[in-house]
Design a protein around this motif. Structure first.
Motif, PDB file in Angstrom:
ATOM      1  N   ASP A 162       9.447   5.702   8.152  1.00 21.80           N
ATOM      2  CA  ASP A 162       8.147   5.923   7.509  1.00 21.80           C
ATOM      3  C   ASP A 162       7.135   4.890   8.006  1.00 21.80           C
ATOM      4  OD1 ASP A 162       9.329   7.929   6.102  1.00 21.80           O
ATOM      5  OD2 ASP A 162       9.440   6.856   4.191  1.00 21.80           O
ATOM      6  N   SER A 163       5.849   5.238   7.917  1.00 20.62           N
ATOM      7  CA  SER A 163       4.809   4.317   8.377  1.00 20.62           C
ATOM      8  C   SER A 163       4.709   3.079   7.486  1.00 20.62           C
ATOM      9  CB  SER A 163       3.454   5.037   8.421  1.00 20.62           C
ATOM     10  OG  SER A 163       3.118   5.569   7.151  1.00 20.62           O
ATOM     11  N   TYR A 164       5.184   3.172   6.251  1.00 28.82           N
ATOM     12  CA  TYR A 164       5.152   2.033   5.334  1.00 28.82           C
ATOM     13  C   TYR A 164       6.520   1.373   5.205  1.00 28.82           C
ATOM     14  CZ  TYR A 164       0.399   3.013   3.790  1.00 28.82           C
ATOM     15  OH  TYR A 164      -0.972   3.191   3.744  1.00 28.82           O
ATOM     16  N   GLY A 206       0.792  -1.228   0.000  1.00 27.89           N
ATOM     17  CA  GLY A 206       0.000   0.000   0.000  1.00 27.89           C
ATOM     18  C   GLY A 206       0.816   1.266   0.000  1.00 27.89           C
ATOM     19  N   TYR A 207       2.144   1.151   0.074  1.00 26.69           N
ATOM     20  CA  TYR A 207       2.999   2.345   0.037  1.00 26.69           C
ATOM     21  C   TYR A 207       2.766   3.117  -1.260  1.00 26.69           C
ATOM     22  CZ  TYR A 207       7.233   5.066  -0.877  1.00 26.69           C
ATOM     23  OH  TYR A 207       8.105   6.066  -1.204  1.00 26.69           O
ATOM     24  N   LYS A 208       2.540   4.446  -1.145  1.00 28.03           N
ATOM     25  CA  LYS A 208       2.311   5.270  -2.317  1.00 28.03           C
ATOM     26  C   LYS A 208       3.626   5.878  -2.784  1.00 28.03           C
ATOM     27  CE  LYS A 208      -0.690   8.864  -4.230  1.00 28.03           C
ATOM     28  NZ  LYS A 208      -1.820   9.788  -3.967  1.00 28.03           N
ATOM     29  N   PHE A 209       3.967   5.623  -4.030  1.00 34.04           N
ATOM     30  CA  PHE A 209       5.244   6.084  -4.571  1.00 34.04           C
ATOM     31  C   PHE A 209       5.237   7.593  -4.789  1.00 34.04           C
ATOM     32  CE2 PHE A 209       4.926   1.632  -5.934  1.00 34.04           C
ATOM     33  CZ  PHE A 209       6.120   1.150  -5.417  1.00 34.04           C
ATOM     34  N   ASN A 210       6.359   8.214  -4.431  1.00 34.79           N
ATOM     35  CA  ASN A 210       6.549   9.649  -4.618  1.00 34.79           C
ATOM     36  C   ASN A 210       7.834   9.840  -5.422  1.00 34.79           C
ATOM     37  OD1 ASN A 210       7.188  12.401  -4.382  1.00 34.79           O
ATOM     38  ND2 ASN A 210       6.253  12.564  -2.361  1.00 34.79           N
TER      39      ASN A 210
END
Length: 258
Positions: free
Chosen positions: A124-126, A111-115
């Motif tokens: 980080d939370s992910y 679920g980590y959103k790529f930046n």
């Protein structure tokens, strides 16, 4: 050959008792067909067309924004391998190479959103601080469009090379899946079985080897399902042969671990 290979993959179990499922990480340029490859494999296992991983037909910007893992559906039980999908490589706007490297090490959570400008990092939370063996990647698969190998820009080639070198340092096996071979070669468009007789495809595979360094014997041509409403035996065989080689490489890797 189709049924024998499919049954072999349906019943596959890793030789390492500490690994319930092998993790296969897909990466590559935008629009190469990473999500379509996952869907195509799922189609074969389900025996019908499916929409499993969301794919986009425009090929402009990466459609995959989050780290997603897919367990191929078996009729009786989940398969013993998974596909992890990442954002596509698209120059400055694509996935950071460090995100892919962190994913290979098992640090990136589902679920980590790529930046594109801010990769994942410790705290980080992910972020997994102490990833298990199953969180780590056991085979890196680079998906490329056969028609775009010759025109890949320098930024994409640089990213692919960085990812390859990082995987090599980690000891992770690497495979290239070349898609859209039917669009490249009229010979193959008429008859997929003739894929290995296409001289133009061989040239494209050699070009990719020269650019990125992955040897030709680790480059696997396939045709993904994208417009067909029925499964085709010859298309299935190409996909299953590629998957079997990927799974075997991944299992060889986990068997070599202490």
């Amino acid at each position: 050959e189709r049924e024998e290979t499919l049954e072999e993959l349906r019943t596959f179990k890793s030789g390492n008792p500490n690994v319930g499922r092998l993790r296969i990480l897909l990466n590559g340029p935008v629009g190469a067909g990473k999500s379509s490859f996952i869907n195509s494999i799922n189609n074969i296992f389900q025996g019908r067309p499916t929409i499993f991983a969301e794919a986009d037909g425009t090929g402009g910007k990466s459609f995959t924004k989050k780290y997603r893992t897919y367990v191929i559906r078996n009729p009786d039980m989940p398969s013993s391998f998974t596909f992890s999908d990442v954002m596509g490589l698209e120059g400055d706007q694509g996935v950071c190479t460090s995100d892919i490297i962190n994913a290979m090490k098992g640090h990136v959570k589902e679920g980590y959103k790529f930046n594109p400008i801010s990769p994942s990092s410790h705290g980080d939370s992910y972020w997994y601080g102490s990833p298990s063996l199953e969180d780590q990647v056991h085979c890196l698969v680079t998906v490329v469009d056969a028609n775009k190998i010759a025109i890949m820009n320098d930024d994409t080639v640089r990213k692919l090379r960085e990812i390859r070198l990082a995987a090599s340092d980690l000891g992770i096996p690497q495979v290239v899946v070349v898609t859209k071979v039917d669009e490249l070669c009229p010979l193959v468009k008429k008859d997929v079985k003739r894929v290995y007789k296409c001289k133009l495809l061989k040239e494209k595979m050699e070009q990719f080897t020269a650019k990125v360094g992955i040897p030709v014997n680790c480059i696997l041509p396939v045709k993904n399902y994208h417009e067909e409403i029925d499964l085709q035996n010859d298309v299935d065989v190409l996909l299953l042969k590629a998957l079997r080689q990927i799974v075997n490489y991944a299992d060889d890797y986990v068997m070599s671990l202490p």
